[in-house]
Scaffold this active site. Structure first.
Site, PDB file in Angstrom:
ATOM      1  N   ASP A 281     -84.159 -60.764 -12.507  1.00  0.00           N
ATOM      2  CA  ASP A 281     -84.977 -59.663 -12.983  1.00  0.00           C
ATOM      3  C   ASP A 281     -84.092 -58.416 -12.981  1.00  0.00           C
ATOM      4  O   ASP A 281     -82.932 -58.446 -12.558  1.00  0.00           O
ATOM      5  CB  ASP A 281     -86.230 -59.498 -12.107  1.00  0.00           C
ATOM      6  CG  ASP A 281     -87.344 -58.778 -12.835  1.00  0.00           C
ATOM      7  OD1 ASP A 281     -88.513 -58.958 -12.488  1.00  0.00           O
ATOM      8  OD2 ASP A 281     -87.027 -58.026 -13.790  1.00  0.00           O
TER       9      ASP A 281
HETATM   10  C1  GLC Z   1     -89.092 -55.731 -15.141  1.00  0.00           C
HETATM   11  C2  GLC Z   1     -90.053 -56.852 -14.820  1.00  0.00           C
HETATM   12  C3  GLC Z   1     -89.828 -58.074 -15.645  1.00  0.00           C
HETATM   13  C4  GLC Z   1     -89.339 -57.673 -17.013  1.00  0.00           C
HETATM   14  C5  GLC Z   1     -87.950 -57.084 -16.839  1.00  0.00           C
HETATM   15  C6  GLC Z   1     -87.352 -56.617 -18.166  1.00  0.00           C
HETATM   16  O1  GLC Z   1     -88.723 -55.047 -13.992  1.00  0.00           O
HETATM   17  O2  GLC Z   1     -90.188 -57.256 -13.476  1.00  0.00           O
HETATM   18  O3  GLC Z   1     -91.075 -58.793 -15.695  1.00  0.00           O
HETATM   19  O4  GLC Z   1     -89.298 -58.784 -17.885  1.00  0.00           O
HETATM   20  O5  GLC Z   1     -87.943 -56.008 -15.911  1.00  0.00           O
HETATM   21  O6  GLC Z   1     -88.072 -55.558 -18.669  1.00  0.00           O
END
Ligand code: GLC
Length: 746
Positions: A281
């Site tokens: 993430d």
């Molecule tokens: C965010 C979220 C994730 C998302 C990623 C990209 O922090 O936790 O679900 O897909 O970053 O935006």
């Protein structure tokens, strides 16, 4: 004769032969590329480069050079077709090996045409609704070159305080698993053409169990809880062909998920046979440092690499340190090759090497009528009728209606959380649509936004209410009050909504309360003010027309709660498939706090598991929802009361629509394993069917139960099937239904 058998056998085997041929071809191409790639180019494939929500302005020369050098495998949040085309052209024609980029975006519940939030889609209990959302999203997003979405989010959620419950498939592993498959099928579409999006099952794992519902917080769970409750949707997604998985921000039993060998190798690769790639993430790889698990960035890179994290989102630990770690022997080139192969194989399987340079053909695809119609249908199927005193709904068209509330005309907030590309200009709000459809409407927001604490709008609202026959109050939460990092300790209506409702109640007019929110809302203080309560979640672009059709009876609300609805945040986490405990509460012994006699003796109350104030039951149970008709369940029948571990059991009931209109009920089947080698939940959803019946008609509804549906995982992660007694219920929700029992014997 033999020739025809051989031919038919060959035809049968053809798909499998084709797949194995493909994978052989892929492996040859991958091996060939790996043999030519430098270390820097291999490490480059592990990088997901991007910026927060959207790249503004043009692409820098530095960004283009990075692509030319092969220093990125995927790009996040570059949203202009011409920019994606330019970068892809550089990757294919100017980089040494011509490896294509994957362009990613969070396309969670719609791209331009916005569907209800995922918790609302879960309330439809309908895989075709989830599929439609994913398919329409893919067609719109891929029209400019997006080919990877960070969806579906598959985190089981049992806590209404958690902001991301809005984005979740709810609290039940079976319902979440059914939805997971539908999302993967809708997004990936078997990679038949370039409208397919690479799906990403997230967040792996246990993210929804964050302590206190506080986002990103600590997660402890044992193997039984993980494998029985939190893992099944990911298993379903991978079985449906999901090719990417995103590691979660949380630590899992003391180890950050993004560096957890147990999760990323033992569970994901070994148990689930996942052969795509794992992406972290946002900066979650380097967040192992604040977690207190990695000493520094180099240590973070080493730990995540050894745990099997293939691609790093936005942070640069791999880029900065993997080469050194290889050179000093801390990590091995063979393992790097495995990771690069995972990414290259995925790009091959999604057809990216043969895909044309993206060009913008969005003009004819964004907000197509067919897309808007599917979004409206999804909104209708997601709405849950919680209360309908004296059948005040559907509305009588002759009534003069005062439409009031901060969410009645909130085009941005109606779209809900995780809506980056939907444009509020396309939202059709209830205020707009109702006033178009009938002149019996007078509209006054009363409050200008959900957190509004001013009373300036009261007078107008109250005057319009007094001049009407009925009030529709549309309240709830602004979109920003749920979603990532937006947990709430108090889940009541924010601002002065409760106070305004009380004022409106004093007019003596009946009130239909419609809630647009990203979570169950505590209704304890206001439930008595409302004659009817409808949960619309954040219903998306077509929320207005959907709400009109439901409130006027053109369509009936078909949704059922995908989560337990607590009386207050204090009851969270609260879920139906709880354990019985040694002292289960019951209504015979419960004494509500204000009914306790003065000076009551310490042990005079029921010594069992409850709250003195909010008791031991939710406001509304999992699976609950009303129709515009009424149903009777009768004649529960089991084909036998004893089955061996190799038998199956046929269960049936008679369902009667006793009302005056065609209606659909969601017939739910729950089972309890009464005694187990570990304690088992009081009941578990094992199947469900949508049954549509004409007025005054009935039908037999049948389910077949197989022993495998009675299995569970013990604390050692072993799958068990244990003989003994099982209770079974069939009914309209998790708190009611006809009950019987059967025995499973060895
Ligand atoms: C965010 C979220 C994730 C998302 C990623 C990209 O922090 O936790 O679900 O897909 O970053 O935006």
């Amino acid at each position: 004769m033999y020739k025809s058998i051989n031919l038919s056998l060959f035809i049968l085997l053809l798909p499998f032969l084709a797949i194995s041929q493909n994978s052989n071809d892929y492996n040859k191409k991958i091996d060939n590329l790996l043999s030519q790639m430098t270390i820097e180019q291999k490490i480059g494939q592990l990088a997901l480069r991007g910026t927060s929500s959207r790249v503004k302005g043009g692409l820098s020369e530095e960004f283009k050079q990075m692509i030319r050098e092969g220093e990125a495998g995927a790009i996040l949040n570059v949203m202009k077709a011409e920019q994606m085309a330019e970068l892809q052209k550089i990757a294919l024609e100017e980089s040494e090996h011509g490896i294509p980029l994957i362009f990613a975006r969070d396309v969670i519940h719609g791209f331009k045409t916005i569907f209800p939030i995922p918790l609302g889609l879960a309330a439809s209990w309908d895989s075709s609704t989830a599929y439609d959302c994913a398919r329409v999203s893919s067609i719109e997003a891929s029209s400019i070159g997006i080919r990877w979405t960070f969806a579906p989010m598959l985190d089981i959620s049992r806590d209404s305080r958690w902001g991301r419950i809005a984005e979740s498939p709810g609290e039940d592993p079976l319902l979440a698993s059914v939805l997971a498959k539908a999302y993967i099928d809708g997004f990936q579409n078997e990679f038949k053409d370039n409208t397919s999006l690479l799906a990403c099952a997230k967040h792996f794992m246990g993210y929804g169990a964050a302590e206190g519902g506080r986002d990103y917080n600590t997660v402890y769970m044992n193997e039984a809880l993980m494998r029985n409750i939190y893992l099944p949707p990911f298993k379903a997604a991978i079985e449906a062909g999901a090719l990417t998985v995103m590691s979660s921000f949380n630590e899992y039993n003391g180890v950050p998920a993004s560096a957890s060998t147990f999760l990323l190798k033992e569970v994901l690769r070994d148990d689930l046979a996942f052969d795509g790639f794992v992406v972290s993430d946002w900066n979650s790889l380097t967040e192992t440092i604040p977690h207190g698990y990695a000493r520094d960035e180099r240590h973070a890179a080493e730990l995540a690499f050894k745990a099997g994290l293939d691609m790093e989102m936005t942070s640069r630990a791999y880029e900065n340190h993997l080469k050194t770690l290889l050179e000093n022997g801390t990590i091995q080139m063979a393992d790097l090759d495995i990771m690069v192969a995972n990414i290259l194989r995925t790009k091959l399987r999604m057809g990216l090497f043969d895909a044309p340079i993206p060009k913008d053909n969005s003009a004819t695809l964004y907000y197509k009528n067919a897309h808007l119609e599917k979004a409206k249908e999804a909104a209708i199927k997601s709405m849950v009728l919680l209360k309908n005193k004296n059948d005040i709904l559907p509305l009588n068209s002759s009534k003069k209606i005062a439409l009031i509330g901060p969410l009645a005309d909130a085009p941005h907030d109606q779209l809900g959380t995780w809506t980056f590309d939907g444009e509020k200009e396309h939202t059709i709000t209830p205020a707009h649509y109702f006033q178009e459809k009938t002149d019996q409407i007078s509209f006054a927001p009363g409050l200008t936004f959900s957190r509004d604490r001013s009373t300036h709008g009261y007078a107008d609202a109250l005057n319009k209410a007094k001049a009407s026959d009925l009030i529709i109050f549309i309240g709830g939460e602004e979109a920003i009050l749920s979603g990532e990092a937006h947990s709430r300790a108090n889940i009541a209506l924010p601002g002065k909504q409760e106070e305004l409702l009380k004022e409106l109640k004093s007019t003596g007019k009946p009130i239909v309360l419609v809630i647009m929110a990203g979570r169950p809302i505590s209704l304890t203080n206001i439930e008595s003010y409302a004659d009817a309560i409808l949960m619309a979640w954040h219903p998306g672009t077509m929320g207005g027309p959907a709400l009109y059709d439901v409130l006027t009876g053109i369509r009936e609300p078909e949704g059922r709660l995908p989560v337990t609805w607590p009386k207050s945040a204090g009851q969270s986490p609260l879920y139906y498939n709880q354990k019985n405990t040694g002292r289960p509460a019951d209504s015979t012994s419960f004494v509500q706090m204000y009914d306790i006699p003065l000076g009551a003796w310490q042990s005079s109350l029921g010594n069992n598991s409850h709250y003195l104030d909010d008791g031991f039951t939710p406001h509304y149970p999992f699976g609950y929802g009303l129709n515009y008709s009424s149903f009777i369940y009768s004649e529960l029948d089991l084909s036998t009361n004893k089955i061996s571990q190799s038998d199956s059991l046929v269960v049936s009931i008679k369902l009667t629509n006793t009302g005056n209109r065609q209606s659909t009920d969601l017939v739910q089947l729950y089972i309890q394993d009464v005694v187990g080698s570990i304690t088992r939940p009081v009941k578990e959803l094992k199947d469900f069917q949508h049954i549509k019946l004409d007025a005054k008609t009935d039908t037999e509804v049948k389910f077949v139960i197989y022993p495998d549906q009675l299995t569970f995982y013990n604390n050692d992660g072993e799958k068990c099937l244990e003989s003994g007694m099982f209770n079974i219920w069939i009914g309209p929700n998790s708190a009611s239904g006809l009950k019987s029992s059967f025995e499973l014997f060895d």
